[in-house]
Design a protein around this motif. Sequence first.
Motif, PDB file in Angstrom:
ATOM      1  N   MET A   1      34.888  25.569 -14.940  1.00  0.00           N
ATOM      2  CA  MET A   1      33.756  24.962 -15.514  1.00  0.00           C
ATOM      3  C   MET A   1      34.080  23.612 -15.902  1.00  0.00           C
ATOM      4  O   MET A   1      33.494  22.326 -15.483  1.00  0.00           O
ATOM      5  CB  MET A   1      32.805  25.670 -16.187  1.00  0.00           C
ATOM      6  CG  MET A   1      32.015  26.638 -15.754  1.00  0.00           C
ATOM      7  SD  MET A   1      30.749  27.644 -16.560  1.00  0.00           S
ATOM      8  CE  MET A   1      31.921  28.220 -17.796  1.00  0.00           C
ATOM      9  N   ASN A   2      35.154  23.643 -16.668  1.00  0.00           N
ATOM     10  CA  ASN A   2      35.577  22.407 -17.502  1.00  0.00           C
ATOM     11  C   ASN A   2      36.192  21.574 -16.556  1.00  0.00           C
ATOM     12  O   ASN A   2      36.025  20.126 -16.633  1.00  0.00           O
ATOM     13  CB  ASN A   2      36.686  22.805 -18.776  1.00  0.00           C
ATOM     14  CG  ASN A   2      35.854  23.388 -19.781  1.00  0.00           C
ATOM     15  OD1 ASN A   2      34.750  23.231 -19.916  1.00  0.00           O
ATOM     16  ND2 ASN A   2      36.778  24.056 -20.570  1.00  0.00           N
ATOM     17  N   ARG A   3      37.117  21.851 -15.577  1.00  0.00           N
ATOM     18  CA  ARG A   3      37.588  21.038 -14.566  1.00  0.00           C
ATOM     19  C   ARG A   3      36.463  20.535 -13.680  1.00  0.00           C
ATOM     20  O   ARG A   3      36.635  19.276 -13.340  1.00  0.00           O
ATOM     21  CB  ARG A   3      38.681  22.109 -13.682  1.00  0.00           C
ATOM     22  CG  ARG A   3      39.317  21.389 -12.579  1.00  0.00           C
ATOM     23  CD  ARG A   3      40.150  22.216 -11.970  1.00  0.00           C
ATOM     24  NE  ARG A   3      40.778  21.744 -10.899  1.00  0.00           N
ATOM     25  CZ  ARG A   3      41.397  22.488  -9.923  1.00  0.00           C
ATOM     26  NH1 ARG A   3      41.407  23.701 -10.054  1.00  0.00           N
ATOM     27  NH2 ARG A   3      41.746  21.911  -8.855  1.00  0.00           N
ATOM     28  N   PHE A   4      35.579  21.232 -13.464  1.00  0.00           N
ATOM     29  CA  PHE A   4      34.325  20.774 -12.459  1.00  0.00           C
ATOM     30  C   PHE A   4      33.575  19.575 -13.098  1.00  0.00           C
ATOM     31  O   PHE A   4      33.474  18.398 -12.864  1.00  0.00           O
ATOM     32  CB  PHE A   4      33.391  21.682 -12.111  1.00  0.00           C
ATOM     33  CG  PHE A   4      32.106  21.100 -11.316  1.00  0.00           C
ATOM     34  CD1 PHE A   4      32.208  20.856 -10.158  1.00  0.00           C
ATOM     35  CD2 PHE A   4      31.051  20.991 -11.922  1.00  0.00           C
ATOM     36  CE1 PHE A   4      31.165  20.376  -9.324  1.00  0.00           C
ATOM     37  CE2 PHE A   4      29.898  20.515 -11.306  1.00  0.00           C
ATOM     38  CZ  PHE A   4      30.042  20.292  -9.918  1.00  0.00           C
ATOM     39  N   ALA A   5      33.300  19.748 -14.671  1.00  0.00           N
ATOM     40  CA  ALA A   5      32.816  18.797 -15.604  1.00  0.00           C
ATOM     41  C   ALA A   5      33.661  17.449 -15.294  1.00  0.00           C
ATOM     42  O   ALA A   5      32.885  16.333 -15.438  1.00  0.00           O
ATOM     43  CB  ALA A   5      32.210  19.376 -16.764  1.00  0.00           C
TER      44      ALA A   5
ATOM     45  N   ALA B   1      26.790  20.847  -7.632  1.00  0.00           N
ATOM     46  CA  ALA B   1      26.557  21.822  -8.919  1.00  0.00           C
ATOM     47  C   ALA B   1      27.367  22.956  -8.965  1.00  0.00           C
ATOM     48  O   ALA B   1      27.804  23.387  -7.815  1.00  0.00           O
ATOM     49  CB  ALA B   1      25.274  22.261  -8.687  1.00  0.00           C
ATOM     50  N   PHE B   2      27.685  23.341 -10.161  1.00  0.00           N
ATOM     51  CA  PHE B   2      28.384  24.507 -10.290  1.00  0.00           C
ATOM     52  C   PHE B   2      27.739  25.742 -10.779  1.00  0.00           C
ATOM     53  O   PHE B   2      26.962  25.613 -11.709  1.00  0.00           O
ATOM     54  CB  PHE B   2      29.316  24.292 -11.701  1.00  0.00           C
ATOM     55  CG  PHE B   2      30.667  25.310 -11.868  1.00  0.00           C
ATOM     56  CD1 PHE B   2      31.857  24.807 -11.505  1.00  0.00           C
ATOM     57  CD2 PHE B   2      30.415  26.425 -12.376  1.00  0.00           C
ATOM     58  CE1 PHE B   2      32.972  25.929 -11.407  1.00  0.00           C
ATOM     59  CE2 PHE B   2      31.499  27.346 -12.688  1.00  0.00           C
ATOM     60  CZ  PHE B   2      32.642  27.366 -12.044  1.00  0.00           C
ATOM     61  N   GLU B   3      28.178  26.714  -9.981  1.00  0.00           N
ATOM     62  CA  GLU B   3      27.050  27.927 -10.083  1.00  0.00           C
ATOM     63  C   GLU B   3      27.810  29.285 -10.059  1.00  0.00           C
ATOM     64  O   GLU B   3      28.598  29.524  -9.052  1.00  0.00           O
ATOM     65  CB  GLU B   3      26.023  27.904  -8.793  1.00  0.00           C
ATOM     66  CG  GLU B   3      25.143  29.253  -8.677  1.00  0.00           C
ATOM     67  CD  GLU B   3      24.353  29.078  -7.232  1.00  0.00           C
ATOM     68  OE1 GLU B   3      24.035  30.261  -7.001  1.00  0.00           O
ATOM     69  OE2 GLU B   3      24.078  28.011  -6.631  1.00  0.00           O
ATOM     70  N   ILE B   4      27.681  30.055 -11.247  1.00  0.00           N
ATOM     71  CA  ILE B   4      28.660  31.061 -11.187  1.00  0.00           C
ATOM     72  C   ILE B   4      27.755  32.287 -10.548  1.00  0.00           C
ATOM     73  O   ILE B   4      26.789  32.597 -10.783  1.00  0.00           O
ATOM     74  CB  ILE B   4      28.701  31.563 -12.736  1.00  0.00           C
ATOM     75  CG1 ILE B   4      29.607  30.638 -13.453  1.00  0.00           C
ATOM     76  CG2 ILE B   4      29.163  33.145 -13.027  1.00  0.00           C
ATOM     77  CD1 ILE B   4      29.790  30.701 -15.123  1.00  0.00           C
ATOM     78  N   LEU B   5      28.497  33.088  -9.761  1.00  0.00           N
ATOM     79  CA  LEU B   5      28.039  34.031  -8.747  1.00  0.00           C
ATOM     80  C   LEU B   5      28.035  35.447  -9.559  1.00  0.00           C
ATOM     81  O   LEU B   5      27.314  36.373  -9.758  1.00  0.00           O
ATOM     82  CB  LEU B   5      28.471  34.258  -7.468  1.00  0.00           C
ATOM     83  CG  LEU B   5      28.334  33.080  -6.689  1.00  0.00           C
ATOM     84  CD1 LEU B   5      28.891  33.110  -5.199  1.00  0.00           C
ATOM     85  CD2 LEU B   5      26.796  32.693  -6.356  1.00  0.00           C
TER      86      LEU B   5
END
Length: 115
Positions: A46-50, A76-80
């Motif tokens: 998530m940090n890498r994506f941000a 957008a980052f979405e946790i499955l």
Amino acid sequence: MAGSESRREMAQQYRDRKKLGGVFLIRNTVAAKALLDASTNLSGSMNRFAFAQETGTCVYLKMQKDWEEQGGVGFAFEILEELEKGETQTDAEFAADIKALKELWLEKLTGEALY
């Protein structure tokens, strides 16, 4: 002396932290496509994506062209699904579980436009 105690405590807290992995999508909100990926360190992903969004750099070659056209705001980052590493589980076992979880999600997403 106090500084080394503090460092030891911080190091111990780091070792004792809950290790959370899982499967996630990076969704292209404009082109209705998504990249399925998995990680043994979800917060790091998530940090890498941000960071990629903030700097305008794409870290996934598969979506580079779309990223350059739309910029990071189009994604957008979405946790499955999340998975916590077991106390007795080795890093290799945890990675294998995450990989298997990703394969299950790949089957679930059959028919969806993926990179």
